[in-house]
Design a protein around this motif. Structure first.
Motif, PDB file in Angstrom:
ATOM      1  N   LEU A  74       0.829  -1.205   0.000  1.00 15.87           N
ATOM      2  CA  LEU A  74       0.000   0.000   0.000  1.00 15.87           C
ATOM      3  C   LEU A  74       0.865   1.258   0.000  1.00 15.87           C
ATOM      4  O   LEU A  74       0.521   2.271  -0.639  1.00 15.87           O
ATOM      5  CB  LEU A  74      -0.919  -0.003   1.215  1.00 15.87           C
ATOM      6  N   LEU A  91      -7.549   3.203  -3.546  1.00 14.76           N
ATOM      7  CA  LEU A  91      -6.959   2.043  -2.872  1.00 14.76           C
ATOM      8  C   LEU A  91      -7.895   0.847  -2.909  1.00 14.76           C
ATOM      9  O   LEU A  91      -7.442  -0.302  -2.915  1.00 14.76           O
ATOM     10  CB  LEU A  91      -6.619   2.405  -1.428  1.00 14.76           C
ATOM     11  N   LEU A  92      -9.198   1.122  -2.936  1.00 16.83           N
ATOM     12  CA  LEU A  92     -10.166   0.027  -3.007  1.00 16.83           C
ATOM     13  C   LEU A  92     -10.049  -0.734  -4.327  1.00 16.83           C
ATOM     14  O   LEU A  92     -10.249  -1.946  -4.383  1.00 16.83           O
ATOM     15  CB  LEU A  92     -11.578   0.580  -2.819  1.00 16.83           C
ATOM     16  N   TRP A  94      -7.279  -1.212  -5.931  1.00 15.40           N
ATOM     17  CA  TRP A  94      -6.022  -1.974  -5.905  1.00 15.40           C
ATOM     18  C   TRP A  94      -6.018  -3.041  -4.825  1.00 15.40           C
ATOM     19  O   TRP A  94      -4.992  -3.711  -4.622  1.00 15.40           O
ATOM     20  CB  TRP A  94      -4.843  -1.025  -5.657  1.00 15.40           C
ATOM     21  N   ARG A  95      -7.126  -3.236  -4.146  1.00 16.87           N
ATOM     22  CA  ARG A  95      -7.146  -4.164  -3.028  1.00 16.87           C
ATOM     23  C   ARG A  95      -6.867  -5.591  -3.483  1.00 16.87           C
ATOM     24  O   ARG A  95      -6.086  -6.316  -2.864  1.00 16.87           O
ATOM     25  CB  ARG A  95      -8.504  -4.089  -2.330  1.00 16.87           C
ATOM     26  N   ARG A  96      -7.493  -6.038  -4.571  1.00 16.70           N
ATOM     27  CA  ARG A  96      -7.301  -7.416  -5.040  1.00 16.70           C
ATOM     28  C   ARG A  96      -5.895  -7.628  -5.580  1.00 16.70           C
ATOM     29  O   ARG A  96      -5.299  -8.702  -5.384  1.00 16.70           O
ATOM     30  CB  ARG A  96      -8.335  -7.736  -6.124  1.00 16.70           C
ATOM     31  N   LEU A 100      -5.179  -8.016  -0.535  1.00 18.05           N
ATOM     32  CA  LEU A 100      -5.871  -7.695   0.707  1.00 18.05           C
ATOM     33  C   LEU A 100      -7.282  -8.252   0.638  1.00 18.05           C
ATOM     34  O   LEU A 100      -8.060  -7.897  -0.239  1.00 18.05           O
ATOM     35  CB  LEU A 100      -5.895  -6.178   0.907  1.00 18.05           C
ATOM     36  N   ASN A 101      -7.613  -9.133   1.583  1.00 19.63           N
ATOM     37  CA  ASN A 101      -8.924  -9.776   1.585  1.00 19.63           C
ATOM     38  C   ASN A 101      -9.937  -9.073   2.474  1.00 19.63           C
ATOM     39  O   ASN A 101     -11.114  -9.387   2.412  1.00 19.63           O
ATOM     40  CB  ASN A 101      -8.785 -11.239   2.032  1.00 19.63           C
ATOM     41  N   GLU A 103     -11.626  -5.349   4.227  1.00 15.97           N
ATOM     42  CA  GLU A 103     -11.992  -4.019   3.756  1.00 15.97           C
ATOM     43  C   GLU A 103     -10.808  -3.074   3.929  1.00 15.97           C
ATOM     44  O   GLU A 103     -10.094  -3.113   4.931  1.00 15.97           O
ATOM     45  CB  GLU A 103     -13.202  -3.495   4.528  1.00 15.97           C
ATOM     46  N   ILE A 104     -10.628  -2.202   2.952  1.00 18.69           N
ATOM     47  CA  ILE A 104      -9.467  -1.328   2.954  1.00 18.69           C
ATOM     48  C   ILE A 104      -9.503  -0.364   4.134  1.00 18.69           C
ATOM     49  O   ILE A 104      -8.489  -0.072   4.758  1.00 18.69           O
ATOM     50  CB  ILE A 104      -9.363  -0.573   1.604  1.00 18.69           C
ATOM     51  N   GLU A 419     -17.375   2.055   5.034  1.00 20.05           N
ATOM     52  CA  GLU A 419     -17.346   0.716   4.442  1.00 20.05           C
ATOM     53  C   GLU A 419     -18.519   0.515   3.482  1.00 20.05           C
ATOM     54  O   GLU A 419     -18.368  -0.042   2.397  1.00 20.05           O
ATOM     55  CB  GLU A 419     -17.385  -0.335   5.559  1.00 20.05           C
ATOM     56  N   SER A 426     -17.538   0.718  -5.408  1.00 20.66           N
ATOM     57  CA  SER A 426     -16.843  -0.322  -6.157  1.00 20.66           C
ATOM     58  C   SER A 426     -17.804  -1.082  -7.060  1.00 20.66           C
ATOM     59  O   SER A 426     -17.443  -1.561  -8.132  1.00 20.66           O
ATOM     60  CB  SER A 426     -16.173  -1.298  -5.182  1.00 20.66           C
TER      61      SER A 426
END
Length: 428
Positions: A74, A91-92, A94-96, A100-101, A103-104, A419, A426
Motif C-alpha cells: 500500500l 486504494l479500493l 487496488w485491493r485485489r 488484501l482480503n 476491507e481497505i 465501508e 466499487s
C-alpha cells in the motif's frame, strides 16, 4: 387383536436396524458376506506437511510479516501518486492486486502509526497518506541497503560459486532480491561498479568472472568449529554435522536418535566443492549435499527465510533435482515450512529464537522496526488523531480554522459509514 399387533409400538420391534440397512445398501444383496478392504493410509509430502509438528511462534511471525508486506505494498501505491496521498476509492480498486482480503478502511485503521486517514478539504473525500515515522524507516532501509553493498556482492559471489557453471538467471535473483538485501535498481546501480567480478553476457544471465576461494566456506563450518572446540567433541562427530533444533512437542520415535546420529556422521560433498570428477552415486549422500546447499542458501539471506515456490528456480543450477518440499520435511530439526501468510515459507530453525533472529544484521534491524509498528497497532493512539484535515500552509487564518474544525467533526461522523459507501462505489 390386529390393531394391537400392528400398532406403532409393536412395529418398532420388527423394524430392521439402521446399521443392517446401511450394510445392505453399502454392499448389496450379493456381496454382503465379503470383507471390507483395508486401505493403506496415504503417505505423501502433502500429508506430512499437514501432520508435522507446528512451531506456533514462527507461524505467528509469518502472519505478522504478511501484514507488513501488505502495508509496504500500500505504501508503494500511495508513494506513486503525484501529491503523496491517495483516496480510499483508489486504494479500493487496488485491493485485489495487492492481495488484501479485508476491507481497505478496516485495514488502514488497524495501523494508525503507518497510515493517516483524513478528509480532503476541497474534494471532501477520505484520503490516506503515510506517516512520517514510516516514511523515515523506508528511507532508512534504502540507505542501509546501499551502504551494505560489499556484503551483498559477497552473497552474490557465494551463490554463483555454488552453481554448476558459475551463472544464475537474473529473473530468479529478481524474485529473491528482498531476501538477499538487493535494492530494486541493483542491475543499474550496483552491478556496473563490479565489472571485474560479474558480467552480463546475455541480458538474463549473471556470470561470475573471478572465483574467491576465501568465500568458499559454508556458514555451518563456523558452528562446527565452535562445537569442536567448546564441547570437546570428536572430529568425526562434528565434521559433517548440522545444528538440529526440534520444535516443542516433536515426538521422537523408536530408533530415530540412532538414524539421526548416523546421518550426522555421513560424509558428503560440501556446497562449494565440485563433484564432476567424483559423481555422487549414494542417494543419502546426494540428499545430504542438497541439505547443505539449502542451508547455505538460506544462510545467505537477510532474514534466513525464503518462499518455497521460489526455491524451484534454483533447482537446475544447484543440481537439486529432487522434491524439495519432501526433502525439507525429512529434516524438521534443520528447516521449518510455515504455511501461514498466504504462502509456504522455508525458515532456518537455528537462526530463530522466540520469533526473533539470533544474529541480527542492519537490514533486519530496520525491518524489525517496521514490524514493531505493525505489532503496536492502535495501542496508545487516540481515535480522534486519525481524523485530521489537509490544510495548505498559506491559508491558516481564523476563518480557515473554523472550517478545519467542522471538517474534523464531519470526518468522525462519516468514518463509520465508509465501508458501506466504498462497497457501493466499487459496484458502480
Amino acid at each position: 387383536m390386529a390393531s394391537k399387533l400392528f400398532s406403532p409400538k409393536h412395529l418398532r420391534v420388527f423394524s430392521p436396524r439402521p446399521q443392517m440397512l446401511d450394510e445392505a445398501f453399502c454392499y448389496g444383496p450379493f456381496n454382503r458376506s465379503m470383507q471390507r478392504r483395508w486401505k493403506k493410509p496415504v503417505d505423501s509430502a502433502r500429508t506430512r506437511l499437514e501432520g508435522r509438528t507446528r512451531d506456533h511462534r514462527l507461524d505467528k511471525l509469518m502472519i505478522q510479516l504478511k501484514n507488513l508486506r501488505l502495508a509496504l505494498d500500500l505504501h508503494a501505491v500511495i508513494s506513486q501518486q503525484r501529491n503523496g496521498y491517495a483516496s480510499l476509492q483508489l486504494l479500493l480498486r487496488w485491493r485485489r492486486e495487492i492481495g488484501l482480503n479485508t476491507e481497505i478502511g478496516a485495514f488502514l485503521k488497524k495501523y494508525p502509526r503507518i497510515f493517516e486517514i483524513y478528509v480532503h478539504p476541497v474534494k471532501r473525500n477520505h484520503c490516506c497518506r503515510i506517516t512520517q515515522k514510516m516514511a523515515d524507516l523506508v528511507a532508512e532501509e534504502d540507505a542501509v541497503l546501499r551502504e551494505n553493498e560489499t556484503a551483498v556482492v559477497q552473497r552474490l559471489k557465494k551463490l554463483l560459486m555454488m552453481s554448476t557453471d558459475g551463472t544464475l538467471n537474473m529473473h530468479a535473483l529478481w524474485l529473491i532480491r528482498k531476501e538477499l538485501g538487493l535494492p530494486d535498481d541493483y542491475r543499474s546501480s550496483m552491478l556496473p561498479n563490479h565489472l571485474s567480478d560479474f558480467s552480463l553476457e546475455t541480458p538474463d544471465t549473471l556470470t561470475l568472472i573471478t572465483r574467491d576461494e576465501n568465500l568458499a566456506v559454508a556458514s555451518v563450518e563456523e558452528w562446527r568449529d565452535k562445537e569442536y572446540t567448546e564441547k570437546w567433541l570428536a572430529e568425526y562427530e562434528t565434521k559433517y554435522a548440522f545444528p538440529v533444533n526440534f520444535p516443542t512437542g516433536f515426538k521422537i520415535e523408536k530408533g530415530f536418535r540412532e538414524k539421526l546420529k548416523n546421518w550426522q556422521r555421513l560424509p558428503y560433498t560440501k556446497p562449494y566443492e565440485k563433484n564432476d570428477l567424483h559423481p555422487i552415486t549414494n542417494a543419502e549422500r546426494l540428499e545430504k549435499r542438497i541439505v547443505g546447499i539449502l542451508h547455505e542458501l538460506l544462510s545467505s539471506t537477510v532474514e534466513k527465510m525464503l518462499p518455497l515456490e521460489r526455491l524451484s528456480h534454483f533447482r537446475r543450477p544447484f543440481l537439486m533435482e529432487v522434491n524439495l518440499r519432501e526433502l525439507l520435511l525429512k529434516h524438521p530439526g534443520i528447516f521449518y515450512i510455515s504455511t501461514k501468510g498466504s504462502t509456504q515459507t522455508v525458515l532456518l530453525r537455528e537462526s530463530y529464537n522466540k520469533g526473533c533472529l539470533v544474529e541480527p544484521n542492519p537490514v533486519y534491524s530496520v525491518r524489525r522496526k517496521m514490524l514493531e509498528l505493525i505489532l503496536a497497532g492502535c495501542r496508545g493512539i487516540v481515535q480522534t488523531e486519525n481524523a485530521i484535515s489537509l490544510v495548505e500552509e498559506d491559508s491558516q487564518g481564523s476563518s480557515h480554522g473554523s472550517q478545519n474544525h467542522t471538517c474534523q467533526v464531519d470526518n468522525m461522523n462519516s468514518m463509520s459509514q465508509f465501508e458501506s459507501d466504498s462497497s457501493v462505489e466499487s459496484f458502480s
